[in-house]
Design an enzyme around this catalytic site. Structure first.
Site, PDB file in Angstrom:
ATOM      1  N   GLN A   1       5.849   3.776   6.098  1.00  0.00           N
ATOM      2  CA  GLN A   1       6.759   3.042   6.437  1.00  0.00           C
ATOM      3  C   GLN A   1       8.315   3.668   5.859  1.00  0.00           C
ATOM      4  O   GLN A   1       8.167   3.436   4.528  1.00  0.00           O
ATOM      5  CB  GLN A   1       6.839   1.696   6.054  1.00  0.00           C
ATOM      6  CG  GLN A   1       5.661   0.978   7.180  1.00  0.00           C
ATOM      7  CD  GLN A   1       4.550   0.909   6.267  1.00  0.00           C
ATOM      8  OE1 GLN A   1       4.135   1.562   5.420  1.00  0.00           O
ATOM      9  NE2 GLN A   1       4.050  -0.405   6.097  1.00  0.00           N
TER      10      GLN A   1
ATOM     11  N   TRP B   1       3.185  -6.268  17.487  1.00  0.00           N
ATOM     12  CA  TRP B   1       3.458  -6.677  15.975  1.00  0.00           C
ATOM     13  C   TRP B   1       3.261  -8.076  15.836  1.00  0.00           C
ATOM     14  O   TRP B   1       2.923  -8.565  14.819  1.00  0.00           O
ATOM     15  CB  TRP B   1       4.775  -6.232  15.626  1.00  0.00           C
ATOM     16  CG  TRP B   1       4.879  -6.375  14.371  1.00  0.00           C
ATOM     17  CD1 TRP B   1       4.125  -6.355  13.072  1.00  0.00           C
ATOM     18  CD2 TRP B   1       6.289  -6.494  13.410  1.00  0.00           C
ATOM     19  NE1 TRP B   1       4.722  -6.495  11.815  1.00  0.00           N
ATOM     20  CE2 TRP B   1       6.257  -6.416  12.248  1.00  0.00           C
ATOM     21  CE3 TRP B   1       7.683  -6.395  13.925  1.00  0.00           C
ATOM     22  CZ2 TRP B   1       7.107  -6.505  11.107  1.00  0.00           C
ATOM     23  CZ3 TRP B   1       8.768  -6.493  13.120  1.00  0.00           C
ATOM     24  CH2 TRP B   1       8.564  -6.472  11.621  1.00  0.00           C
TER      25      TRP B   1
ATOM     26  N   ASP C   1       5.516   3.239  15.562  1.00  0.00           N
ATOM     27  CA  ASP C   1       6.367   1.935  15.755  1.00  0.00           C
ATOM     28  C   ASP C   1       7.889   2.025  15.345  1.00  0.00           C
ATOM     29  O   ASP C   1       8.213   1.388  14.499  1.00  0.00           O
ATOM     30  CB  ASP C   1       5.581   0.886  14.644  1.00  0.00           C
ATOM     31  CG  ASP C   1       4.171   0.566  14.697  1.00  0.00           C
ATOM     32  OD1 ASP C   1       3.631   0.691  15.812  1.00  0.00           O
ATOM     33  OD2 ASP C   1       3.637   0.158  13.739  1.00  0.00           O
TER      34      ASP C   1
ATOM     35  N   THR D   1       9.345  -2.137   3.264  1.00  0.00           N
ATOM     36  CA  THR D   1       9.804  -1.653   4.582  1.00  0.00           C
ATOM     37  C   THR D   1      11.303  -2.147   4.870  1.00  0.00           C
ATOM     38  O   THR D   1      12.086  -1.171   5.170  1.00  0.00           O
ATOM     39  CB  THR D   1       9.080  -2.018   5.892  1.00  0.00           C
ATOM     40  OG1 THR D   1       7.738  -1.733   5.615  1.00  0.00           O
ATOM     41  CG2 THR D   1       9.623  -1.741   7.256  1.00  0.00           C
TER      42      THR D   1
ATOM     43  N   ARG E   1       2.901  -1.557  20.862  1.00  0.00           N
ATOM     44  CA  ARG E   1       1.884  -2.652  20.557  1.00  0.00           C
ATOM     45  C   ARG E   1       2.293  -3.964  20.016  1.00  0.00           C
ATOM     46  O   ARG E   1       3.533  -3.952  19.562  1.00  0.00           O
ATOM     47  CB  ARG E   1       0.959  -1.818  19.571  1.00  0.00           C
ATOM     48  CG  ARG E   1       1.579  -1.463  18.315  1.00  0.00           C
ATOM     49  CD  ARG E   1       0.488  -0.766  17.416  1.00  0.00           C
ATOM     50  NE  ARG E   1       1.204  -0.516  15.879  1.00  0.00           N
ATOM     51  CZ  ARG E   1       0.383  -0.320  14.977  1.00  0.00           C
ATOM     52  NH1 ARG E   1      -1.049  -0.217  14.967  1.00  0.00           N
ATOM     53  NH2 ARG E   1       1.061  -0.070  13.867  1.00  0.00           N
TER      54      ARG E   1
ATOM     55  N   GLN F   1       7.469   7.085  10.628  1.00  0.00           N
ATOM     56  CA  GLN F   1       6.976   5.588  10.857  1.00  0.00           C
ATOM     57  C   GLN F   1       8.368   4.748  10.587  1.00  0.00           C
ATOM     58  O   GLN F   1       8.864   4.760   9.419  1.00  0.00           O
ATOM     59  CB  GLN F   1       5.897   5.292  10.131  1.00  0.00           C
ATOM     60  CG  GLN F   1       5.274   3.872  10.201  1.00  0.00           C
ATOM     61  CD  GLN F   1       3.838   3.776   9.421  1.00  0.00           C
ATOM     62  OE1 GLN F   1       3.416   4.575   9.221  1.00  0.00           O
ATOM     63  NE2 GLN F   1       3.660   2.394   9.568  1.00  0.00           N
ATOM     64  N   ASP F   2       8.439   3.858  11.417  1.00  0.00           N
ATOM     65  CA  ASP F   2       9.368   2.810  11.345  1.00  0.00           C
ATOM     66  C   ASP F   2      11.079   3.273  11.247  1.00  0.00           C
ATOM     67  O   ASP F   2      11.490   2.685  10.515  1.00  0.00           O
ATOM     68  CB  ASP F   2       9.135   1.923  10.006  1.00  0.00           C
ATOM     69  CG  ASP F   2       8.096   1.024  10.279  1.00  0.00           C
ATOM     70  OD1 ASP F   2       7.357   1.184  11.223  1.00  0.00           O
ATOM     71  OD2 ASP F   2       7.565   0.257   9.468  1.00  0.00           O
TER      72      ASP F   2
END
Length: 534
Positions: free
Chosen positions: A327, A441, A371, A297, A439, A349-350
């Site tokens: 990610q 992490w 996220d 990531t 959420r 994502q990310d």
């Protein structure tokens, strides 16, 4: 940020001592005359404290809490340097391990820089504040966690950098706790002034540059794909300009309109870089790295920034890996005192990795699915539009995943005077996917949304558990203050101990620019009235 399948157990590393490098009861190794054993009882990790400091009473004999803070940082720095030396002797037998090795080496180098900066500032910098120290120590600890995540990303958990097992994180955690006690007693140390609506740490000349539409005529270098600039590559232009900088002045790189397909790194030695584009619709930096393609990531970022004082205006940062590739970061920033003004961030994502330090985003557009605003910076988004995209079938959207892993880290995500809305591709099928505000992490995940418009596609409960577990529900801090719109009602929100409906301005004010990122420092508003605080 972690994929949905990550094992919950990996989140608890900050709450259990790593395999210790000493044997026996550390308290028996110290002399009662040094007093270090007593001081160590005030820390979260007295075992490593006693072992690494008590074995050298001639050097570690504090007479005050200030002395003890300095000594805890010295101990953390010395231990980090030791594991750095060990890490550099490692050899990797696979491509995936090599990528993780590079991530971790870069992160431990950055950790040592943060500890060095903190120690030197305490000793020599008259303008230093305890709030600065808390920021830099928070970053040092976050770096170790990201090294661990890199191992998880590429499923090489049996490959372990010495940074993960050498007690460095415990020693930094002790420094954070000790500095926090000083921070509480010197609470005025996190203030700064405002000049014309701009951060006080942006100089007068830089404020003028941010407002100047003719900035290109005074840029240090110009990048253009059509050959009308000195460079066609943004990275080449940055390398050239920073290597030839005179003194500590800002480097301004003007990037003409175009789509630039390159991965860019602005390293920790490249301070005070400013990238100026022709507008977020016209100047685009794009890449396609992802975890599925063999990157971590951390290393998937199209643009990664570590140098302090970075500023961007009128540029879109994009990752085109798509929702199928997991990610995939468009921008990763650990730049302290950085500003992103009228910029775009596009991914799935990310998308936006707000890794560490103090960051401010003004009038920006952020697109993603899972996220997609994540990390452990102290960061404020103001007057931004957050667009939630269509995910894969079976996925849920999550706007934020904040990564605060230690209760004394002064980090968090604040979304202020902004809008959270479905992107055009999600609108026609908005009823087919759940969308959450965030959420946890990490154990002490902290996110606050204030005075923002939340569209009706956000589920009534608002916030998501981590993989249907009870992880962090009592230790996280999620708050909402005076939000509005079809999804802004808190009537059916989650009932977790860590969720808060904020009603008082004294609490909400902790998450303004003035408090969260160390100064009443605002960038110009674009049509939305605001005060220096709320």
């Amino acid at each position: 940020m972690a994929s949905n399948s990550m094992l919950l157990s990996s989140f608890f590393f900050l709450f259990f001592l790593f395999p210790l490098i000493y044997a026996g009861d550390a308290t028996t190794n110290t002399s009662s005359t040094t007093g270090i054993a007593l001081w160590c009882t005030t820390t979260p990790h007295p075992g490593p404290c006693n072992y690494f400091m008590g074995r050298d009473p001639a050097r570690f004999t504090p007479n005050s809490r200030e002395d003890f803070r300095t000594m805890t940082i010295m101990a953390a720095l010395e231990r980090a340097a030791e594991v750095q030396s060990l890490a550099r002797k490692m050899h990797c037998s696979s491509k995936r391990r090599t990528i993780v090795y590079r991530d971790c080496n870069n992160l431990i180098d950055n950790t040592i820089d943060q500890l060095n900066t903190t120690l030197q500032s305490i000793q020599t910098n008259a303008s230093f504040t305890d709030f600065d120290a808390q920021t830099w120590l928070s970053t040092a600890l976050t770096n170790i966690e990201i090294c661990r995540r890199s191992s998880n990303d590429l499923n090489v958990t049996k490959f372990s950098s010495p940074i993960l097992s050498g007690n460095v994180s415990e020693l930094i955690s002790n420094s954070l706790a000790t500095n926090n006690a000083l921070l509480d007693s010197n609470s005025s140390g996190n203030s700064s002034t405002t000049h014309g609506g701009f951060p006080a740490w942006v100089s007068g000349r830089e404020r003028k540059m941010l407002q100047d539409l003719q900035l290109a005529t005074r840029a240090n270098v110009i990048v253009a794909q059509d050959g009308t600039g000195q460079f066609k590559s943004i990275q080449a232009a940055i390398n050239y300009a920073t290597s030839r900088r005179v003194g500590n002045g800002r480097v301004v790189v003007y990037v003409k309109r175009g789509v630039y397909r390159e991965n860019i790194l602005i390293s920790r030695t490249m301070n005070k870089v400013m990238l100026v584009g022709d507008g977020l619709r016209y100047t685009v930096i794009t890449g396609s790295r992802s975890v599925s393609a063999g990157f971590t990531t951390y290393s998937s970022a199209t643009v990664g920034i570590d140098g302090i004082g970075f500023i961007a205006r009128g540029i879109t940062f994009r990752n085109t890996a798509g929702p199928q590739r997991g990610q995939a970061v468009a921008l990763r920033s650990a730049s302290d005192l950085s500003v992103f003004y009228a910029c775009g961030f596009e991914g799935y994502q990310d998308t936006l990795f707000v890794h560490a330090q103090r960051q401010f985003y003004k009038s920006c557009y952020i697109y993603g699915t899972i996220d997609f605003i994540f990390g452990n910076a102290a960061v404020v988004f103001q007057n931004c539009i957050i667009y939630v995209r269509k995910p894969l079938v079976g996925q849920a959207n999550v706007v934020t995943a904040q990564g605060r892993g230690d209760p004394f880290q002064n980090t968090g995500i604040s979304i202020h005077n902004s809008r959270i809305m479905p992107a055009p591709d999600l609108k026609p099928v908005v009823g087919s996917f759940k969308t959450y505000l965030g959420r946890p992490w990490q154990q002490y995940s902290r996110t606050v949304i204030m005075k923002s418009f939340i569209d009706g596609f956000v589920v009534p409960e608002g916030w998501s558990r981590w993989e249907d577990s009870d992880f962090a529900l009592s230790t996280l801090y999620y708050g909402e203050y005076m939000n509005f719109g079809p999804g802004g009602s808190t009537r059916k929100r989650v009932k977790w101990p860590g969720y808060h409906i904020i009603t008082g301005t004294n609490v909400a004010s902790r998450f303004t620019v003035g408090s969260l990122i160390a100064g009443r420092a605002w960038l110009p508003s674009t049509g939305v009235p605001f005060t220096a605080g709320l």
